[in-house]
Design a protein around this motif. Structure first.
Motif, PDB file in Angstrom:
ATOM      1  N   ALA A  50       0.732  -1.065  -0.160  1.00 54.24           N
ATOM      2  CA  ALA A  50      -0.067   0.156   0.117  1.00 54.24           C
ATOM      3  C   ALA A  50       0.765   1.324  -0.045  1.00 54.24           C
ATOM      4  O   ALA A  50       0.618   2.120  -0.799  1.00 54.24           O
ATOM      5  N   LYS A  51       1.994   1.167   0.643  1.00 56.47           N
ATOM      6  CA  LYS A  51       2.725   2.408   1.077  1.00 56.47           C
ATOM      7  C   LYS A  51       3.265   2.552  -0.514  1.00 56.47           C
ATOM      8  O   LYS A  51       3.767   3.712  -1.070  1.00 56.47           O
ATOM      9  N   ALA A  52       3.752   1.448  -1.272  1.00 50.07           N
ATOM     10  CA  ALA A  52       4.525   1.684  -2.737  1.00 50.07           C
ATOM     11  C   ALA A  52       3.575   2.154  -3.517  1.00 50.07           C
ATOM     12  O   ALA A  52       4.016   2.649  -4.415  1.00 50.07           O
ATOM     13  N   LEU A  53       2.219   2.011  -3.239  1.00 51.30           N
ATOM     14  CA  LEU A  53       1.092   2.549  -4.020  1.00 51.30           C
ATOM     15  C   LEU A  53       0.937   3.961  -3.999  1.00 51.30           C
ATOM     16  O   LEU A  53       0.141   4.809  -4.475  1.00 51.30           O
ATOM     17  N   GLY A  54       1.583   4.630  -2.833  1.00 53.16           N
ATOM     18  CA  GLY A  54       1.525   6.025  -2.438  1.00 53.16           C
ATOM     19  C   GLY A  54       0.691   6.314  -1.321  1.00 53.16           C
ATOM     20  O   GLY A  54       0.455   7.661  -0.825  1.00 53.16           O
ATOM     21  N   TYR A  55       0.276   5.314  -0.577  1.00 51.19           N
ATOM     22  CA  TYR A  55      -0.632   5.592   0.619  1.00 51.19           C
ATOM     23  C   TYR A  55       0.160   5.761   1.733  1.00 51.19           C
ATOM     24  O   TYR A  55       1.213   5.078   2.074  1.00 51.19           O
ATOM     25  N   GLU A  56      -0.344   6.618   2.637  1.00 48.73           N
ATOM     26  CA  GLU A  56       0.232   6.997   3.830  1.00 48.73           C
ATOM     27  C   GLU A  56      -0.205   6.043   5.042  1.00 48.73           C
ATOM     28  O   GLU A  56      -1.305   6.071   5.230  1.00 48.73           O
ATOM     29  N   ILE A  57       0.434   5.671   5.887  1.00 45.70           N
ATOM     30  CA  ILE A  57       0.252   4.686   6.810  1.00 45.70           C
ATOM     31  C   ILE A  57       0.074   5.310   8.121  1.00 45.70           C
ATOM     32  O   ILE A  57       1.173   5.995   8.518  1.00 45.70           O
TER      33      ILE A  57
END
Length: 67
Positions: A50-57
């Protein structure tokens, strides 16, 4: 239904269950990722993707309850 965009943070709650760290979805964006993975919890691998897709965790901290 929530629209997935990288502008929406992916919020999770981390709980210790019998000595094992479990990552639970805390908002609709995180729940969608859990649904895609067909799991009730999220793995670190799913969060990395998800982070690689640009989402901030973001991790929600539990509130301290005082009497």
């Amino acid at each position: 239904m929530t629209t997935l965009t990288a502008n929406n943070p992916l919020m999770v709650t981390i709980k210790n269950v019998y000595g094992t760290e479990m990552i639970y979805p805390a908002n609709s964006v995180a729940q969608i990722f859990a649904d895609i993975a067909r799991q009730k919890t999220l793995s670190r691998e799913t969060l990395k993707l998800a982070k690689a897709l640009g989402y901030e965790i973001q991790v929600q901290q539990p509130a301290l309850k005082l009497a």
